[in-house]
Design an enzyme around this catalytic site. Structure first.
Site, PDB file in Angstrom:
ATOM      1  N   LYS A   1       0.611  -1.146  -0.013  1.00 53.19           N
ATOM      2  CA  LYS A   1      -0.020  -0.032  -0.031  1.00 53.19           C
ATOM      3  C   LYS A   1       0.991   1.334   0.025  1.00 53.19           C
ATOM      4  O   LYS A   1       0.371   2.256  -0.819  1.00 53.19           O
ATOM      5  CB  LYS A   1      -0.950  -0.140   1.180  1.00 53.19           C
ATOM      6  CG  LYS A   1      -1.813   1.141   1.517  1.00 53.19           C
ATOM      7  CD  LYS A   1      -2.953   0.906   2.298  1.00 53.19           C
ATOM      8  CE  LYS A   1      -3.329   2.399   2.653  1.00 53.19           C
ATOM      9  NZ  LYS A   1      -4.666   2.272   3.781  1.00 53.19           N
TER      10      LYS A   1
ATOM     11  N   GLU B   1      10.801  -4.671   4.123  1.00 48.93           N
ATOM     12  CA  GLU B   1      10.620  -5.878   3.796  1.00 48.93           C
ATOM     13  C   GLU B   1      10.384  -6.084   2.296  1.00 48.93           C
ATOM     14  O   GLU B   1      11.128  -6.578   1.812  1.00 48.93           O
ATOM     15  CB  GLU B   1       9.848  -6.742   4.704  1.00 48.93           C
ATOM     16  CG  GLU B   1      10.002  -6.780   6.125  1.00 48.93           C
ATOM     17  CD  GLU B   1       9.399  -5.712   6.943  1.00 48.93           C
ATOM     18  OE1 GLU B   1       9.113  -4.899   6.409  1.00 48.93           O
ATOM     19  OE2 GLU B   1       9.258  -6.152   8.384  1.00 48.93           O
TER      20      GLU B   1
ATOM     21  N   GLY C   1      -4.885  -1.756   4.810  1.00 48.78           N
ATOM     22  CA  GLY C   1      -3.903  -3.075   4.439  1.00 48.78           C
ATOM     23  C   GLY C   1      -4.613  -4.463   4.569  1.00 48.78           C
ATOM     24  O   GLY C   1      -4.723  -5.303   3.873  1.00 48.78           O
ATOM     25  N   ARG C   2      -5.111  -4.610   5.760  1.00 49.67           N
ATOM     26  CA  ARG C   2      -5.454  -5.855   6.233  1.00 49.67           C
ATOM     27  C   ARG C   2      -6.887  -6.100   5.668  1.00 49.67           C
ATOM     28  O   ARG C   2      -7.602  -6.955   5.938  1.00 49.67           O
ATOM     29  CB  ARG C   2      -5.332  -6.040   7.854  1.00 49.67           C
ATOM     30  CG  ARG C   2      -5.998  -4.780   8.535  1.00 49.67           C
ATOM     31  CD  ARG C   2      -5.775  -5.225   9.940  1.00 49.67           C
ATOM     32  NE  ARG C   2      -6.071  -3.962  10.931  1.00 49.67           N
ATOM     33  CZ  ARG C   2      -5.685  -2.698  11.092  1.00 49.67           C
ATOM     34  NH1 ARG C   2      -4.573  -2.745  10.134  1.00 49.67           N
ATOM     35  NH2 ARG C   2      -6.113  -1.933  11.810  1.00 49.67           N
TER      36      ARG C   2
ATOM     37  N   GLU D   1      -4.299  -6.682  14.721  1.00 45.91           N
ATOM     38  CA  GLU D   1      -3.920  -5.223  14.483  1.00 45.91           C
ATOM     39  C   GLU D   1      -5.099  -4.368  14.683  1.00 45.91           C
ATOM     40  O   GLU D   1      -4.842  -3.114  14.616  1.00 45.91           O
ATOM     41  CB  GLU D   1      -3.368  -5.433  12.965  1.00 45.91           C
ATOM     42  CG  GLU D   1      -2.242  -4.182  12.454  1.00 45.91           C
ATOM     43  CD  GLU D   1      -1.733  -4.220  11.527  1.00 45.91           C
ATOM     44  OE1 GLU D   1      -2.302  -4.219  10.113  1.00 45.91           O
ATOM     45  OE2 GLU D   1      -0.435  -4.664  11.357  1.00 45.91           O
TER      46      GLU D   1
ATOM     47  N   HIS E   1      -3.796 -33.343  17.704  1.00 49.31           N
ATOM     48  CA  HIS E   1      -2.709 -34.143  18.083  1.00 49.31           C
ATOM     49  C   HIS E   1      -1.341 -33.270  18.584  1.00 49.31           C
ATOM     50  O   HIS E   1      -0.330 -33.872  18.607  1.00 49.31           O
ATOM     51  CB  HIS E   1      -2.097 -34.992  16.817  1.00 49.31           C
ATOM     52  CG  HIS E   1      -3.563 -35.821  16.702  1.00 49.31           C
ATOM     53  ND1 HIS E   1      -3.629 -37.018  17.152  1.00 49.31           N
ATOM     54  CD2 HIS E   1      -4.346 -35.714  15.834  1.00 49.31           C
ATOM     55  CE1 HIS E   1      -4.833 -37.777  16.684  1.00 49.31           C
ATOM     56  NE2 HIS E   1      -5.171 -36.815  15.688  1.00 49.31           N
TER      57      HIS E   1
ATOM     58  N   LYS F   1       9.605  -0.626  14.124  1.00 52.37           N
ATOM     59  CA  LYS F   1      10.086  -0.263  12.789  1.00 52.37           C
ATOM     60  C   LYS F   1      11.241   1.064  12.949  1.00 52.37           C
ATOM     61  O   LYS F   1      12.222   0.790  12.434  1.00 52.37           O
ATOM     62  CB  LYS F   1       9.110   0.374  11.842  1.00 52.37           C
ATOM     63  CG  LYS F   1       8.171  -0.548  11.145  1.00 52.37           C
ATOM     64  CD  LYS F   1       6.989  -0.071  10.318  1.00 52.37           C
ATOM     65  CE  LYS F   1       6.128  -0.941  10.109  1.00 52.37           C
ATOM     66  NZ  LYS F   1       4.822  -0.117   9.135  1.00 52.37           N
TER      67      LYS F   1
HETATM   68  O1  F6P Z   1       3.389  -2.553   9.731  1.00 56.21           O
HETATM   69  C1  F6P Z   1       2.095  -3.178   9.670  1.00 56.21           C
HETATM   70  C2  F6P Z   1       1.558  -2.806   8.047  1.00 56.21           C
HETATM   71  O2  F6P Z   1       1.517  -1.550   7.894  1.00 56.21           O
HETATM   72  C3  F6P Z   1       0.351  -3.568   8.034  1.00 56.21           C
HETATM   73  O3  F6P Z   1      -0.761  -2.778   8.433  1.00 56.21           O
HETATM   74  C4  F6P Z   1       0.205  -3.738   6.512  1.00 56.21           C
HETATM   75  O4  F6P Z   1      -0.483  -4.585   6.089  1.00 56.21           O
HETATM   76  C5  F6P Z   1       1.734  -4.146   6.329  1.00 56.21           C
HETATM   77  O5  F6P Z   1       2.356  -3.475   7.136  1.00 56.21           O
HETATM   78  C6  F6P Z   1       2.246  -3.762   5.075  1.00 56.21           C
HETATM   79  O6  F6P Z   1       2.137  -2.584   4.588  1.00 56.21           O
HETATM   80  P1  F6P Z   1       2.218  -1.949   3.067  1.00 56.21           P
HETATM   81  O7  F6P Z   1       1.123  -2.884   2.183  1.00 56.21           O
HETATM   82  O8  F6P Z   1       2.276  -0.713   2.926  1.00 56.21           O
HETATM   83  O9  F6P Z   1       3.571  -2.665   2.568  1.00 56.21           O
END
Ligand code: F6P
Length: 527
Positions: free
Chosen positions: A188, A194, A246-247, A332, A363, A492
């Site tokens: 987003k 990452e 995002g979620r 979240e 199990h 972060k």
């Molecule tokens: O750090 C949390 C977060 O912002 C989530 O809310 C989100 O889904 C994820 O990181 C990834 O964010 P982006 O889609 O901006 O890379």
């Protein structure tokens, strides 16, 4: 507002769930059939009075008014001044939805068309592998859904890379042909460390293999400028607005990998299912409203009875990533200690959500669920029918196990029953007592079951939308803003500062002894 819930919780303290079934109508009265699914919450300590109190709680909290605000584009994400409109992404009949006086639906439908064209192109090409690079909501949704809908998968192979641990991308790349692989950079913000690190690694891999970068990347983002900076041409960028959290984003561009996997028609069926749940949520009275009831059961167990965790147990192997998906969705969204007005919550925040598919969990960790000292409310999910007609006997066993677990949790096994069993094996005296006690199940442990016909795209859409709305209702009752996530920021920031310390470019001055010691260990071992 909460006094009545506390009173009801006290009333329920010694209530035996099994006794509630003395009322022959209990199962029907504490279940809901809607949108083709059955939600059974009769195996809980809820009685009519407690349910009425919970419904009143939801009404007093203003759930209905807030729900209308959400659907109609009001900026209910107040700490970020944003609307919350993932429902617009599945508003397939395209009725107008306004944000700041502007109808967002033409743009939503145009983006869906653009996704469809891109997906069709990729599916018709010689691409063999699609790699979605994203994390959190830009990974968990499409990955969970792609696994869930694998019987519909007729497109290229789909991989999901999320972790900044290089192991993740390198394991995926090993299986890919650089000439026949497309990377989808899903973010987003297009700034997530990452995702950007993995995207750059993918680019370097292509270059290293001498492959052209042309047509190899697609970006899914709200930040088109950053996607352009990365070198992705505009016609391969699918944008979305900041009112898609995002979620909550699997329904739009972030779902592209899923659409490529299962095809645009099945993807639209997934949206249609969610839209059906939206319509139900928006129109049904509280006591006949599945998301409202699911939320109220959640509030009852967590804030009412004080059970801090909730296990999500799909007896549907293809829902193996649903618990992880729901962890983000619920934790979240509602893992916050401050209410919308900036005051401390007076009740606990949303619960810890965890789980694994059945029967595997049986199990592994069910021991604690049955005999541990903590009560873990369980949420079972199961399909009446599987996708393997030749393996019906497997499915019968799967369902039998699911139903057996909720029955066992409720029924338990008394000392008297356990003693009888052990006496029949020839034990006597103190050894009989000792052995019998280990075989007692306290029982009276609550669970709910959601049963659906089969895990089709429509049904998956309904299930995911059900949980989204459940989170919304719980959030409104708790007075929380379910749509921000400030709690992820501190880590972060610290990670950014720690990066050069880990590599030895900066000293660890000012760090606490533990952190400095961990870094020193790394440096000793890496030189
Ligand atoms: O750090 C949390 C977060 O912002 C989530 O809310 C989100 O889904 C994820 O990181 C990834 O964010 P982006 O889609 O901006 O890379």
């Amino acid at each position: 507002m909460w006094d009545e819930i506390s009173k009801q919780a006290e009333r329920a303290a010694d209530r035996q769930i099994l006794d509630l079934f003395d009322n022959d109508n209990r199962a029907a009265e504490f279940s809901l059939n809607a949108v083709g699914m059955l939600f059974d919450y009769s195996k809980t300590q809820l009685d009519e009075q407690a349910r009425a109190a919970l419904i009143k709680l939801a009404q007093d909290a203003g759930v209905e008014a807030r729900r209308e605000q959400m659907f109609s584009g009001a900026k209910i994400n107040e700490t970020e001044d944003r609307a919350v409109l993932h429902t617009a992404l599945r508003n397939l009949d395209g009725g107008p939805v306004h944000v700041d006086g502007q109808d967002v639906m033409p743009e939503v439908l145009a983006t869906l068309d653009k996704m469809t064209t891109l997906a069709r192109d990729v599916r018709a090409s010689d691409v063999t592998d699609v790699v979605n690079i994203g994390i959190g909501g830009s990974d968990l949704g499409p990955k969970m859904a792609a696994i869930a809908l694998s019987p519909y998968h007729d497109g290229p192979r789909c991989h999901f890379v999320s972790n900044v641990d290089g192991a993740d991308i390198s394991d995926v790349l090993r299986a890919c042909d650089p000439e026949k692989t497309v990377f989808i950079v899903a973010s987003k913000t297009f700034t997530t460390i990452e995702t950007m690190t993995n995207a750059r690694t993918a680019k370097a891999w292509l270059e290293d293999k001498g492959a052209s970068l042309d047509g190899k990347f697609i970006a899914l983002s709200s930040n088109k400028a950053k996607a352009a900076e990365f070198g992705i041409p505009e016609d391969r960028v699918l944008g979305f607005e900041d009112w898609v959290g995002g979620r909550y984003s699997v329904w739009g561009p972030i779902g592209l990998s899923l659409m490529i996997a299962i095809g645009p028609d099945a993807f639209r069926a997934f949206l249609r299912g969610a839209q059906e749940m939206d319509n139900h949520f928006r129109s049904a009275a509280p006591h006949q409203n599945m998301p409202v009831l699911l939320a109220l059961v959640g509030i009852w167990h967590n804030q009412g009875l004080g059970h801090a965790t909730r296990a999500v147990l799909p007896y549907d192997n293809r829902l193996s990533r649903l618990p992880a998906y729901l962890q983000q969705l619920e934790m979240e969204s509602n893992g916050k200690g401050v209410s919308m007005d900036g005051k401390d919550l007076t009740v606990s925040s949303g619960p810890v959500v965890w789980g694994e598919p059945g029967t595997n969990g049986q199990h592994a960790f069910y021991q604690l669920i049955h005999q541990g000292t903590r009560v873990v409310p369980c949420e079972f999910l199961v399909a009446a029918e599987g996708f393997e007609p030749e393996l019906r006997h497997h499915h019968a066993l799967l369902m039998a196990n699911c139903f057996a677990q909720s029955e066992a949790l409720m029924r338990g096994r008394s000392l008297e029953e356990a003693t009888k069993i052990m006496a029949a094996k020839g034990l006597v005296g103190p050894e009989l007592d000792r052995q019998a006690r280990h075989r007692v199940f306290p029982g009276n442990r609550p669970s709910t079951t959601l049963i659906y016909p089969q895990l089709t795209p429509e049904v998956l859409g309904k299930i995911v939308a059900l949980y989204e709305h459940r989170v919304f209702v719980e959030g409104v009752i708790l007075g929380i803003n379910s749509y921000d996530q400030w709690g992820v920021e501190l880590g972060k920031e610290l990670a950014t500062a720690l990066g050069p310390m880990v590599t030895g470019e900066k000293p660890t001055d000012g760090k606490d002894g533990s952190t400095a010691q961990l870094i020193a260990y790394v440096q000793r071992h890496t030189g």
